[in-house]
Design a protein around this motif. Sequence first.
Motif: not given
Length: 422
Positions: A152-156
Amino acid sequence: MTEIESAKKTPRRPLPAPGSAPPTERPAPMARLVGVDLARALAVFGMFTVHVGPAPTPGGGVGDWFLELASGRASALFATLAGFSLMLIAGRREPKTGLAGRQAKARIVIRAVVLLVLGSALAMTNFGGAGILNFYAVYFLLALPMLRLRARTLAIIAATLALVTPQVAYVIRALLTESIVNTIDSYDPIARVCGVGMLDLLLTGLYPAITWMTFVVTGMALGRLDLGSGAVRRRLAVVGPALIAFGYGVSWLVLRLTGGAQKIMAGMPAMKDPGAMKDPGMASGSFDAPVGGGLWGSDAWGLLAAEPHTGSTFDLIGSLGIAITVLLCLTVALDRLPWLHRAAKPVIAVGTMSLTLYVGHILVILALPGEAATPPQSASAALLLCFVVGATLFAAVWSRCFRRGPLEYLLNGATKLANRVR
Protein backbone atom coordinates in the motif's frame (compact mmCIF):
# COMPACT_ATOMS: atom_id res chain seq x y z
CA MET A 1 18.00 -9.64 -14.05
CA THR A 2 15.88 -12.35 -12.50
CA GLU A 3 15.79 -14.04 -9.13
CA ILE A 4 12.99 -16.44 -10.02
CA GLU A 5 14.97 -19.50 -8.97
CA SER A 6 15.53 -18.27 -5.43
CA ALA A 7 11.93 -17.23 -5.04
CA LYS A 8 10.73 -20.70 -6.00
CA LYS A 9 12.51 -22.26 -3.03
CA THR A 10 9.73 -21.92 -0.46
CA PRO A 11 10.08 -23.49 2.97
CA ARG A 12 8.03 -26.55 3.82
CA ARG A 13 4.91 -25.89 5.85
CA PRO A 14 4.61 -27.72 9.16
CA LEU A 15 2.06 -30.54 9.32
CA PRO A 16 -1.22 -29.55 11.00
CA ALA A 17 -1.73 -30.69 14.57
CA PRO A 18 -4.01 -33.73 15.06
CA GLY A 19 -7.65 -32.71 15.02
CA SER A 20 -6.97 -29.26 13.61
CA ALA A 21 -8.64 -27.97 10.47
CA PRO A 22 -6.72 -28.58 7.24
CA PRO A 23 -4.88 -25.56 5.88
CA THR A 24 -6.61 -23.50 3.24
CA GLU A 25 -5.53 -24.46 -0.27
CA ARG A 26 -3.72 -21.71 -2.10
CA PRO A 27 -2.59 -21.54 -5.71
CA ALA A 28 0.98 -22.68 -6.25
CA PRO A 29 3.40 -19.78 -6.57
CA MET A 30 5.04 -21.35 -9.64
CA ALA A 31 2.47 -20.07 -12.15
CA ARG A 32 2.61 -16.46 -11.09
CA LEU A 33 6.42 -16.42 -11.07
CA VAL A 34 6.48 -18.02 -14.50
CA GLY A 35 4.02 -15.31 -15.50
CA VAL A 36 6.67 -12.74 -14.58
CA ASP A 37 9.16 -14.53 -16.84
CA LEU A 38 6.62 -14.61 -19.68
CA ALA A 39 5.88 -10.91 -19.22
CA ARG A 40 9.60 -10.17 -19.23
CA ALA A 41 9.95 -12.12 -22.49
CA LEU A 42 7.22 -10.01 -24.08
CA ALA A 43 9.04 -6.88 -22.89
CA VAL A 44 12.24 -8.17 -24.54
CA PHE A 45 10.37 -8.82 -27.79
CA GLY A 46 8.84 -5.34 -27.52
CA MET A 47 12.28 -3.79 -27.28
CA PHE A 48 13.37 -5.84 -30.29
CA THR A 49 10.39 -4.33 -32.11
CA VAL A 50 11.41 -0.78 -31.25
CA HIS A 51 15.06 -1.33 -32.17
CA VAL A 52 14.89 -3.44 -35.33
CA GLY A 53 11.27 -3.48 -36.44
CA PRO A 54 9.75 -1.29 -39.15
CA ALA A 55 8.35 2.11 -38.25
CA PRO A 56 4.55 2.00 -37.80
CA THR A 57 2.55 3.62 -40.57
CA PRO A 58 -0.03 6.19 -39.39
CA GLY A 59 -3.49 4.74 -39.96
CA GLY A 60 -2.04 1.27 -40.59
CA GLY A 61 -3.57 -2.07 -39.69
CA VAL A 62 -3.31 -4.33 -36.65
CA GLY A 63 0.40 -4.99 -37.25
CA ASP A 64 1.18 -1.29 -37.17
CA TRP A 65 -0.90 -0.94 -34.00
CA PHE A 66 1.28 -3.57 -32.29
CA LEU A 67 4.44 -1.83 -33.51
CA GLU A 68 3.20 1.44 -32.05
CA LEU A 69 2.15 -0.27 -28.83
CA ALA A 70 5.68 -1.57 -28.27
CA SER A 71 7.23 1.90 -28.45
CA GLY A 72 7.87 3.11 -24.92
CA ARG A 73 5.49 0.58 -23.36
CA ALA A 74 7.90 -2.35 -23.71
CA SER A 75 10.60 -0.50 -21.78
CA ALA A 76 7.99 0.62 -19.23
CA LEU A 77 6.97 -3.03 -18.71
CA PHE A 78 10.67 -3.91 -18.45
CA ALA A 79 11.18 -1.30 -15.72
CA THR A 80 8.04 -2.40 -13.84
CA LEU A 81 9.27 -5.99 -13.83
CA ALA A 82 12.64 -4.75 -12.58
CA GLY A 83 10.86 -3.46 -9.50
CA PHE A 84 9.13 -6.82 -9.10
CA SER A 85 12.53 -8.56 -9.29
CA LEU A 86 13.85 -6.35 -6.49
CA MET A 87 11.18 -7.81 -4.22
CA LEU A 88 12.27 -11.33 -5.17
CA ILE A 89 15.68 -10.42 -3.80
CA ALA A 90 14.53 -8.40 -0.79
CA GLY A 91 11.67 -10.71 0.25
CA ARG A 92 8.48 -11.29 -1.71
CA ARG A 93 5.62 -11.02 0.75
CA GLU A 94 7.68 -10.23 3.84
CA PRO A 95 10.81 -8.06 3.64
CA LYS A 96 14.03 -9.65 4.80
CA THR A 97 15.50 -8.16 7.96
CA GLY A 98 18.69 -8.48 9.96
CA LEU A 99 21.57 -10.24 8.26
CA ALA A 100 19.39 -11.50 5.41
CA GLY A 101 18.19 -7.96 4.78
CA ARG A 102 21.70 -6.52 4.72
CA GLN A 103 22.87 -9.21 2.32
CA ALA A 104 19.86 -8.60 0.08
CA LYS A 105 20.75 -4.90 -0.12
CA ALA A 106 24.36 -5.80 -0.88
CA ARG A 107 23.19 -8.05 -3.75
CA ILE A 108 21.17 -5.19 -5.20
CA VAL A 109 24.12 -2.79 -4.93
CA ILE A 110 26.40 -5.30 -6.67
CA ARG A 111 23.82 -5.75 -9.43
CA ALA A 112 23.62 -1.99 -9.83
CA VAL A 113 27.39 -1.70 -10.19
CA VAL A 114 27.54 -4.51 -12.77
CA LEU A 115 24.65 -3.03 -14.77
CA LEU A 116 26.22 0.43 -14.66
CA VAL A 117 29.46 -0.96 -16.09
CA LEU A 118 27.61 -2.96 -18.76
CA GLY A 119 25.32 -0.07 -19.67
CA SER A 120 28.17 2.43 -19.83
CA ALA A 121 30.15 0.08 -22.09
CA LEU A 122 27.16 -0.17 -24.45
CA ALA A 123 26.72 3.62 -24.33
CA MET A 124 30.25 3.99 -25.69
CA THR A 125 29.12 2.30 -28.92
CA ASN A 126 26.87 3.67 -31.67
CA PHE A 127 23.91 2.52 -29.58
CA GLY A 128 24.55 5.52 -27.34
CA GLY A 129 21.94 6.52 -24.78
CA ALA A 130 19.24 4.17 -26.12
CA GLY A 131 20.30 1.38 -23.74
CA ILE A 132 18.47 0.99 -20.45
CA LEU A 133 20.95 -1.02 -18.33
CA ASN A 134 22.83 1.94 -16.84
CA PHE A 135 19.47 3.53 -16.00
CA TYR A 136 18.55 0.28 -14.23
CA ALA A 137 21.60 0.73 -12.01
CA VAL A 138 20.31 4.09 -10.79
CA TYR A 139 16.78 2.70 -10.28
CA PHE A 140 18.14 -0.08 -8.08
CA LEU A 141 20.14 2.30 -5.91
CA LEU A 142 17.21 4.70 -5.52
CA ALA A 143 14.95 1.79 -4.54
CA LEU A 144 17.13 0.69 -1.60
CA PRO A 145 15.36 2.83 1.04
CA MET A 146 11.97 1.40 -0.03
CA LEU A 147 12.75 -2.33 0.14
CA ARG A 148 10.93 -2.86 3.45
CA LEU A 149 7.79 -0.89 2.63
CA ARG A 150 4.38 -2.54 2.28
CA ALA A 151 2.45 -2.76 -0.96
CA ARG A 152 0.00 0.00 0.00
CA THR A 153 2.79 2.43 0.90
CA LEU A 154 4.65 1.63 -2.31
CA ALA A 155 1.49 2.16 -4.34
CA ILE A 156 0.97 5.58 -2.74
CA ILE A 157 4.58 6.54 -3.51
CA ALA A 158 4.18 5.40 -7.12
CA ALA A 159 0.98 7.42 -7.53
CA THR A 160 2.67 10.50 -6.06
CA LEU A 161 5.64 10.10 -8.38
CA ALA A 162 3.34 9.79 -11.41
CA LEU A 163 1.45 12.95 -10.48
CA VAL A 164 4.37 15.13 -9.38
CA THR A 165 7.64 14.18 -11.06
CA PRO A 166 6.72 15.02 -14.70
CA GLN A 167 6.00 18.62 -13.73
CA VAL A 168 9.14 18.81 -11.57
CA ALA A 169 11.21 17.38 -14.41
CA TYR A 170 9.77 19.95 -16.82
CA VAL A 171 10.61 22.86 -14.51
CA ILE A 172 14.16 21.66 -13.91
CA ARG A 173 14.77 21.12 -17.62
CA ALA A 174 13.39 24.56 -18.38
CA LEU A 175 16.01 26.03 -16.03
CA LEU A 176 18.87 24.16 -17.66
CA THR A 177 20.96 25.75 -20.36
CA GLU A 178 23.39 24.05 -22.67
CA SER A 179 26.33 25.63 -20.84
CA ILE A 180 25.05 24.35 -17.47
CA VAL A 181 24.65 20.83 -18.86
CA ASN A 182 28.12 20.92 -20.40
CA THR A 183 29.60 22.14 -17.12
CA ILE A 184 27.91 19.38 -15.12
CA ASP A 185 29.01 16.73 -17.62
CA SER A 186 32.58 18.02 -17.55
CA TYR A 187 32.78 17.13 -13.83
CA ASP A 188 30.97 13.80 -14.25
CA PRO A 189 33.42 10.92 -14.79
CA ILE A 190 30.69 8.67 -16.19
CA ALA A 191 29.69 11.28 -18.77
CA ARG A 192 33.31 11.81 -19.73
CA VAL A 193 33.83 8.08 -20.27
CA CYS A 194 30.69 7.08 -22.15
CA GLY A 195 28.72 10.26 -22.87
CA VAL A 196 25.74 9.21 -20.73
CA GLY A 197 26.31 10.73 -17.31
CA MET A 198 24.35 11.16 -14.11
CA LEU A 199 22.40 14.10 -15.49
CA ASP A 200 21.15 11.87 -18.31
CA LEU A 201 20.43 8.98 -15.95
CA LEU A 202 18.50 11.12 -13.50
CA LEU A 203 16.83 13.78 -15.65
CA THR A 204 17.52 14.21 -19.35
CA GLY A 205 18.02 10.70 -20.78
CA LEU A 206 15.59 8.45 -22.59
CA TYR A 207 14.59 6.67 -19.35
CA PRO A 208 15.24 9.33 -16.66
CA ALA A 209 15.00 8.09 -13.09
CA ILE A 210 13.02 11.12 -11.95
CA THR A 211 9.95 9.85 -13.82
CA TRP A 212 10.78 6.19 -14.49
CA MET A 213 11.04 5.34 -10.80
CA THR A 214 7.22 5.39 -11.02
CA PHE A 215 7.39 2.10 -12.93
CA VAL A 216 9.98 0.57 -10.61
CA VAL A 217 8.08 1.42 -7.42
CA THR A 218 4.85 0.08 -8.95
CA GLY A 219 6.66 -3.16 -9.74
CA MET A 220 7.85 -3.31 -6.14
CA ALA A 221 4.26 -2.90 -4.95
CA LEU A 222 3.13 -5.70 -7.27
CA GLY A 223 5.94 -7.86 -5.93
CA ARG A 224 4.58 -7.48 -2.40
CA LEU A 225 1.07 -8.55 -3.44
CA ASP A 226 -0.26 -12.10 -3.40
CA LEU A 227 -0.90 -12.46 -7.12
CA GLY A 228 -2.53 -15.84 -6.47
CA SER A 229 -5.31 -14.21 -4.44
CA GLY A 230 -8.64 -13.85 -6.21
CA ALA A 231 -9.34 -10.56 -4.42
CA VAL A 232 -6.00 -9.09 -5.52
CA ARG A 233 -6.58 -10.22 -9.07
CA ARG A 234 -10.03 -8.67 -9.19
CA ARG A 235 -8.67 -5.34 -7.95
CA LEU A 236 -5.86 -5.37 -10.50
CA ALA A 237 -8.34 -6.32 -13.23
CA VAL A 238 -10.11 -3.04 -12.48
CA VAL A 239 -7.05 -0.88 -11.80
CA GLY A 240 -5.08 -1.82 -14.93
CA PRO A 241 -7.74 -1.01 -17.56
CA ALA A 242 -8.84 2.04 -15.56
CA LEU A 243 -5.31 3.46 -15.69
CA ILE A 244 -5.15 2.79 -19.44
CA ALA A 245 -8.46 4.53 -20.03
CA PHE A 246 -7.55 7.50 -17.86
CA GLY A 247 -4.00 7.95 -19.13
CA TYR A 248 -4.72 7.78 -22.83
CA GLY A 249 -8.39 8.77 -22.85
CA VAL A 250 -8.10 11.93 -20.78
CA SER A 251 -4.95 13.02 -22.61
CA TRP A 252 -6.65 12.53 -26.00
CA LEU A 253 -9.70 14.49 -24.87
CA VAL A 254 -7.82 17.37 -23.22
CA LEU A 255 -5.43 17.89 -26.14
CA ARG A 256 -8.30 18.12 -28.57
CA LEU A 257 -10.49 20.34 -26.42
CA THR A 258 -7.63 22.77 -25.82
CA GLY A 259 -6.14 22.65 -29.31
CA GLY A 260 -2.92 21.30 -27.84
CA ALA A 261 -2.74 18.43 -30.34
CA GLN A 262 -2.47 20.81 -33.29
CA LYS A 263 0.12 22.95 -31.52
CA ILE A 264 2.26 19.91 -30.68
CA MET A 265 2.09 18.62 -34.24
CA ALA A 266 2.86 22.06 -35.67
CA GLY A 267 5.98 22.31 -33.52
CA MET A 268 7.22 18.83 -34.40
CA PRO A 269 7.97 18.59 -38.10
CA ALA A 270 9.79 15.30 -37.57
CA MET A 271 6.42 13.69 -36.89
CA LYS A 272 5.70 13.89 -40.62
CA ASP A 273 8.32 11.18 -41.05
CA PRO A 274 7.27 8.01 -39.16
CA GLY A 275 10.84 6.73 -39.26
CA ALA A 276 11.99 9.67 -37.19
CA MET A 277 9.93 8.40 -34.27
CA LYS A 278 12.19 5.37 -33.95
CA ASP A 279 15.47 7.26 -33.99
CA PRO A 280 16.65 8.43 -30.54
CA GLY A 281 18.89 10.87 -32.36
CA MET A 282 15.74 12.70 -33.45
CA ALA A 283 14.40 12.85 -29.89
CA SER A 284 14.51 16.62 -29.70
CA GLY A 285 12.04 16.89 -32.52
CA SER A 286 9.67 13.99 -32.07
CA PHE A 287 7.06 12.62 -29.71
CA ASP A 288 9.81 10.41 -28.28
CA ALA A 289 11.34 13.48 -26.62
CA PRO A 290 11.13 13.65 -22.82
CA VAL A 291 8.82 16.25 -21.31
CA GLY A 292 10.32 19.71 -21.58
CA GLY A 293 12.47 18.88 -24.59
CA GLY A 294 13.95 19.74 -26.93
CA LEU A 295 16.00 20.37 -23.88
CA TRP A 296 16.68 23.96 -24.89
CA GLY A 297 13.09 24.91 -25.71
CA SER A 298 9.67 25.18 -24.10
CA ASP A 299 7.31 22.24 -24.58
CA ALA A 300 4.61 22.69 -21.94
CA TRP A 301 2.00 21.04 -24.15
CA GLY A 302 3.97 17.82 -23.79
CA LEU A 303 2.77 17.66 -20.19
CA LEU A 304 -0.67 16.78 -21.57
CA ALA A 305 0.54 14.23 -24.13
CA ALA A 306 0.51 10.48 -23.54
CA GLU A 307 2.86 9.48 -26.34
CA PRO A 308 5.81 7.13 -25.67
CA HIS A 309 8.70 8.61 -23.71
CA THR A 310 7.01 11.96 -23.19
CA GLY A 311 7.34 11.19 -19.49
CA SER A 312 4.09 13.05 -18.78
CA THR A 313 1.68 12.04 -16.03
CA PHE A 314 -0.70 10.68 -18.67
CA ASP A 315 2.08 8.64 -20.32
CA LEU A 316 3.17 7.18 -16.97
CA ILE A 317 -0.39 6.29 -15.95
CA GLY A 318 -1.29 4.73 -19.29
CA SER A 319 1.93 2.73 -19.51
CA LEU A 320 1.49 1.51 -15.94
CA GLY A 321 -2.01 0.33 -16.80
CA ILE A 322 -0.63 -1.68 -19.70
CA ALA A 323 2.14 -3.20 -17.55
CA ILE A 324 -0.29 -4.22 -14.79
CA THR A 325 -2.79 -5.65 -17.27
CA VAL A 326 -0.15 -7.66 -19.14
CA LEU A 327 1.27 -9.16 -15.93
CA LEU A 328 -2.20 -9.98 -14.58
CA CYS A 329 -3.45 -11.54 -17.83
CA LEU A 330 -0.38 -13.75 -18.16
CA THR A 331 -0.43 -14.99 -14.57
CA VAL A 332 -4.15 -15.80 -14.75
CA ALA A 333 -3.78 -17.47 -18.14
CA LEU A 334 -0.94 -19.67 -16.91
CA ASP A 335 -3.00 -20.62 -13.85
CA ARG A 336 -6.15 -21.45 -15.81
CA LEU A 337 -4.57 -23.02 -18.93
CA PRO A 338 -1.96 -25.66 -18.05
CA TRP A 339 -1.32 -26.33 -21.74
CA LEU A 340 -0.22 -22.72 -22.19
CA HIS A 341 2.70 -23.25 -19.81
CA ARG A 342 3.92 -26.15 -21.94
CA ALA A 343 3.35 -24.34 -25.22
CA ALA A 344 5.03 -21.13 -24.06
CA LYS A 345 8.03 -22.82 -22.45
CA PRO A 346 10.53 -21.58 -25.10
CA VAL A 347 9.22 -18.02 -24.72
CA ILE A 348 9.30 -18.29 -20.92
CA ALA A 349 12.96 -19.27 -21.25
CA VAL A 350 13.57 -15.92 -22.94
CA GLY A 351 12.32 -14.17 -19.80
CA THR A 352 14.70 -16.12 -17.58
CA MET A 353 17.74 -14.81 -19.47
CA SER A 354 16.57 -11.33 -20.44
CA LEU A 355 19.90 -9.70 -19.57
CA THR A 356 21.81 -12.00 -21.91
CA LEU A 357 19.35 -11.53 -24.76
CA TYR A 358 19.06 -7.78 -24.26
CA VAL A 359 22.83 -7.29 -24.41
CA GLY A 360 23.11 -9.86 -27.20
CA HIS A 361 20.55 -8.14 -29.40
CA ILE A 362 22.41 -4.83 -29.05
CA LEU A 363 25.68 -6.48 -30.09
CA VAL A 364 23.96 -8.02 -33.12
CA ILE A 365 22.45 -4.64 -34.04
CA LEU A 366 25.89 -3.05 -33.86
CA ALA A 367 27.19 -5.70 -36.25
CA LEU A 368 24.46 -4.98 -38.81
CA PRO A 369 25.17 -2.71 -41.79
CA GLY A 370 24.31 0.98 -41.58
CA GLU A 371 25.49 4.01 -39.65
CA ALA A 372 22.51 4.39 -37.30
CA ALA A 373 22.46 1.70 -34.61
CA THR A 374 18.86 2.37 -33.56
CA PRO A 375 17.30 1.36 -35.82
CA PRO A 376 19.77 -0.13 -38.28
CA GLN A 377 19.25 0.68 -41.93
CA SER A 378 18.08 -2.92 -42.46
CA ALA A 379 15.23 -2.57 -39.92
CA SER A 380 12.21 -4.49 -41.19
CA ALA A 381 9.54 -6.98 -40.21
CA ALA A 382 11.78 -9.78 -41.54
CA LEU A 383 14.70 -8.64 -39.35
CA LEU A 384 12.40 -8.42 -36.33
CA LEU A 385 11.17 -11.97 -36.95
CA CYS A 386 14.78 -13.17 -37.15
CA PHE A 387 15.56 -11.57 -33.79
CA VAL A 388 12.48 -13.03 -32.09
CA VAL A 389 12.93 -16.53 -33.50
CA GLY A 390 16.69 -16.49 -32.90
CA ALA A 391 16.32 -15.38 -29.28
CA THR A 392 13.61 -17.97 -28.61
CA LEU A 393 15.63 -20.82 -30.12
CA PHE A 394 18.77 -19.81 -28.22
CA ALA A 395 16.88 -19.55 -24.92
CA ALA A 396 15.08 -22.88 -25.46
CA VAL A 397 18.30 -24.76 -26.21
CA TRP A 398 20.37 -23.07 -23.51
CA SER A 399 17.73 -23.60 -20.81
CA ARG A 400 17.74 -27.35 -21.45
CA CYS A 401 21.39 -27.49 -20.36
CA PHE A 402 21.77 -24.61 -17.88
CA ARG A 403 19.62 -23.02 -15.20
CA ARG A 404 20.61 -19.45 -16.08
CA GLY A 405 21.67 -17.48 -19.11
CA PRO A 406 25.40 -16.73 -19.64
CA LEU A 407 25.31 -13.18 -18.27
CA GLU A 408 22.89 -14.23 -15.54
CA TYR A 409 25.52 -16.75 -14.36
CA LEU A 410 28.14 -14.00 -14.21
CA LEU A 411 25.77 -11.65 -12.39
CA ASN A 412 24.80 -14.34 -9.92
CA GLY A 413 28.45 -15.11 -9.29
CA ALA A 414 29.22 -11.46 -8.62
CA THR A 415 26.37 -11.15 -6.12
CA LYS A 416 27.78 -14.03 -4.07
CA LEU A 417 30.14 -11.42 -2.63
CA ALA A 418 27.14 -10.25 -0.62
CA ASN A 419 27.38 -13.41 1.49
CA ARG A 420 30.43 -11.85 3.16
CA VAL A 421 28.33 -9.05 4.61
CA ARG A 422 27.82 -9.42 8.34
